[in-house]
Design an enzyme around this catalytic site. Structure first.
Site, PDB file in Angstrom:
ATOM      1  N   HIS A  28      -3.036  28.168  87.742  1.00 57.91           N
ATOM      2  CA  HIS A  28      -2.009  27.131  87.777  1.00 57.91           C
ATOM      3  C   HIS A  28      -1.934  26.627  89.210  1.00 57.91           C
ATOM      4  O   HIS A  28      -1.758  27.428  90.148  1.00 57.91           O
ATOM      5  CB  HIS A  28      -0.640  27.696  87.407  1.00 57.91           C
ATOM      6  CG  HIS A  28      -0.513  28.173  85.991  1.00 57.91           C
ATOM      7  ND1 HIS A  28       0.142  27.456  85.015  1.00 57.91           N
ATOM      8  CD2 HIS A  28      -0.953  29.302  85.390  1.00 57.91           C
ATOM      9  CE1 HIS A  28       0.115  28.132  83.878  1.00 57.91           C
ATOM     10  NE2 HIS A  28      -0.554  29.267  84.078  1.00 57.91           N
ATOM     11  N   GLU A  50      -0.556  33.387  78.152  1.00 52.93           N
ATOM     12  CA  GLU A  50      -0.471  32.856  76.787  1.00 52.93           C
ATOM     13  C   GLU A  50      -1.832  32.418  76.270  1.00 52.93           C
ATOM     14  O   GLU A  50      -2.123  32.574  75.081  1.00 52.93           O
ATOM     15  CB  GLU A  50       0.484  31.658  76.757  1.00 52.93           C
ATOM     16  CG  GLU A  50       1.936  32.049  76.985  1.00 52.93           C
ATOM     17  CD  GLU A  50       2.845  30.843  77.135  1.00 52.93           C
ATOM     18  OE1 GLU A  50       2.379  29.709  76.900  1.00 52.93           O
ATOM     19  OE2 GLU A  50       4.010  31.046  77.502  1.00 52.93           O
ATOM     20  N   VAL A  51      -2.616  31.814  77.117  1.00 56.00           N
ATOM     21  CA  VAL A  51      -3.924  31.303  76.674  1.00 56.00           C
ATOM     22  C   VAL A  51      -5.011  32.236  77.218  1.00 56.00           C
ATOM     23  O   VAL A  51      -5.146  32.391  78.436  1.00 56.00           O
ATOM     24  CB  VAL A  51      -4.152  29.865  77.180  1.00 56.00           C
ATOM     25  CG1 VAL A  51      -5.528  29.366  76.721  1.00 56.00           C
ATOM     26  CG2 VAL A  51      -3.053  28.932  76.678  1.00 56.00           C
ATOM     27  N   HIS A 102      -7.401  30.890  83.780  1.00 58.05           N
ATOM     28  CA  HIS A 102      -6.992  29.628  84.400  1.00 58.05           C
ATOM     29  C   HIS A 102      -6.120  29.897  85.607  1.00 58.05           C
ATOM     30  O   HIS A 102      -5.377  30.870  85.653  1.00 58.05           O
ATOM     31  CB  HIS A 102      -6.240  28.734  83.407  1.00 58.05           C
ATOM     32  CG  HIS A 102      -5.128  29.416  82.671  1.00 58.05           C
ATOM     33  ND1 HIS A 102      -5.355  30.273  81.612  1.00 58.05           N
ATOM     34  CD2 HIS A 102      -3.777  29.374  82.841  1.00 58.05           C
ATOM     35  CE1 HIS A 102      -4.201  30.729  81.167  1.00 58.05           C
ATOM     36  NE2 HIS A 102      -3.219  30.200  81.893  1.00 58.05           N
ATOM     37  N   ARG A 136      -4.109  18.363  83.664  1.00 53.96           N
ATOM     38  CA  ARG A 136      -2.661  18.545  83.837  1.00 53.96           C
ATOM     39  C   ARG A 136      -2.083  19.419  82.721  1.00 53.96           C
ATOM     40  O   ARG A 136      -2.472  19.278  81.553  1.00 53.96           O
ATOM     41  CB  ARG A 136      -1.954  17.182  83.875  1.00 53.96           C
ATOM     42  CG  ARG A 136      -2.329  16.407  85.125  1.00 53.96           C
ATOM     43  CD  ARG A 136      -1.555  15.111  85.274  1.00 53.96           C
ATOM     44  NE  ARG A 136      -2.163  14.313  86.333  1.00 53.96           N
ATOM     45  CZ  ARG A 136      -1.916  14.462  87.631  1.00 53.96           C
ATOM     46  NH1 ARG A 136      -1.027  15.356  88.031  1.00 53.96           N
ATOM     47  NH2 ARG A 136      -2.531  13.706  88.526  1.00 53.96           N
ATOM     48  N   ASP A 137      -1.166  20.314  83.128  1.00 56.23           N
ATOM     49  CA  ASP A 137      -0.489  21.176  82.152  1.00 56.23           C
ATOM     50  C   ASP A 137       0.336  20.308  81.209  1.00 56.23           C
ATOM     51  O   ASP A 137       1.015  19.369  81.641  1.00 56.23           O
ATOM     52  CB  ASP A 137       0.395  22.196  82.880  1.00 56.23           C
ATOM     53  CG  ASP A 137       0.799  23.348  81.981  1.00 56.23           C
ATOM     54  OD1 ASP A 137       0.348  24.477  82.227  1.00 56.23           O
ATOM     55  OD2 ASP A 137       1.576  23.103  81.021  1.00 56.23           O
TER      56      ASP A 137
HETATM   57  P1  AMP Z   1      -0.373  31.036  80.706  1.00 58.08           P
HETATM   58  O1  AMP Z   1      -1.482  31.441  79.749  1.00 58.08           O
HETATM   59  O2  AMP Z   1       0.909  31.754  80.393  1.00 58.08           O
HETATM   60  O3  AMP Z   1      -0.777  31.187  82.140  1.00 58.08           O
HETATM   61  O4  AMP Z   1      -0.038  29.509  80.510  1.00 58.08           O
HETATM   62  C1  AMP Z   1      -0.769  28.636  79.703  1.00 58.08           C
HETATM   63  C2  AMP Z   1      -0.419  27.221  80.104  1.00 58.08           C
HETATM   64  O5  AMP Z   1      -1.206  26.346  79.329  1.00 58.08           O
HETATM   65  C3  AMP Z   1       1.041  26.838  79.881  1.00 58.08           C
HETATM   66  O6  AMP Z   1       1.596  26.387  81.132  1.00 58.08           O
HETATM   67  C4  AMP Z   1       0.971  25.698  78.850  1.00 58.08           C
HETATM   68  O7  AMP Z   1       1.936  24.693  79.068  1.00 58.08           O
HETATM   69  C5  AMP Z   1      -0.446  25.194  79.059  1.00 58.08           C
HETATM   70  N1  AMP Z   1      -1.049  24.519  77.899  1.00 58.08           N
HETATM   71  C6  AMP Z   1      -1.082  24.972  76.627  1.00 58.08           C
HETATM   72  N2  AMP Z   1      -1.752  24.099  75.847  1.00 58.08           N
HETATM   73  C7  AMP Z   1      -2.151  23.081  76.649  1.00 58.08           C
HETATM   74  C8  AMP Z   1      -2.876  21.879  76.435  1.00 58.08           C
HETATM   75  N3  AMP Z   1      -3.333  21.529  75.221  1.00 58.08           N
HETATM   76  N4  AMP Z   1      -3.099  21.057  77.484  1.00 58.08           N
HETATM   77  C9  AMP Z   1      -2.635  21.385  78.720  1.00 58.08           C
HETATM   78  N5  AMP Z   1      -1.954  22.518  78.980  1.00 58.08           N
HETATM   79  C10 AMP Z   1      -1.701  23.357  77.968  1.00 58.08           C
END
Ligand code: AMP
Length: 122
Positions: free
Chosen positions: A106, A99-100, A104, A32-33
């Site tokens: 969603h 961001e990460v 992944h 879960r996010d």
């Molecule tokens: P993006 O890279 O923009 O597609 O989004 C990265 C997603 O990772 C965001 O929706 C964050 O809320 C989520 N996120 C970041 N750190 C964590 C974590 N430790 N556990 C779960 N979700 C995370």
């Protein structure tokens, strides 16, 4: 882009930080996010080191690709969202606001999500 194994999802895969796991197979992990944007908001990640869907699509083996996509279906079944509906998206690169830097998907569900995107100024 070179893969950086210090990203947060790599740490989750190594068990260095916890996650709220929904599903796992040999090739994918779903959790879960941490900041859900819909009532159901799950991330599905491959276990291999791929920055984006572009790299994953180009570089992953057929077995990894299949295992990942099977996981997506299994997550939908696990969450019970198939009938009401859902949306899958993947942010990639700067324009996509990724961001990460670990690929992944969603998976968004749990309410009527409206139209996919707002009209844009060209
Ligand atoms: P993006 O890279 O923009 O597609 O989004 C990265 C997603 O990772 C965001 O929706 C964050 O809320 C989520 N996120 C970041 N750190 C964590 C974590 N430790 N556990 C779960 N979700 C995370």
């Amino acid at each position: 882009m070179a893969y950086n194994d210090q990203n947060i999802f790599a740490k989750i895969l190594r068990g260095e930080i916890p996650c709220d796991k929904v599903y796992e197979n040999d090739y994918a992990l779903a959790f879960r996010d941490i900041a859900p944007q819909t009532p159901v908001h799950v991330l599905v990640i491959p276990k291999g080191p791929y920055v984006s869907y572009v790299e994953f699509s180009e570089q992953a083996s057929d077995v990894e690709l299949a295992g990942f996509m099977r996981a997506v279906g299994a997550v939908a079944a696990e969450l019970g969202i198939a009938e009401a509906g859902s949306r899958i998206l993947s942010n990639q690169g700067e324009d996509g606001h990724q961001e990460v830097p670990h690929f992944h998907l969603h998976m968004l569900a749990g309410k009527n999500l409206g139209r996919m995107i707002k009209p844009i100024d060209k």
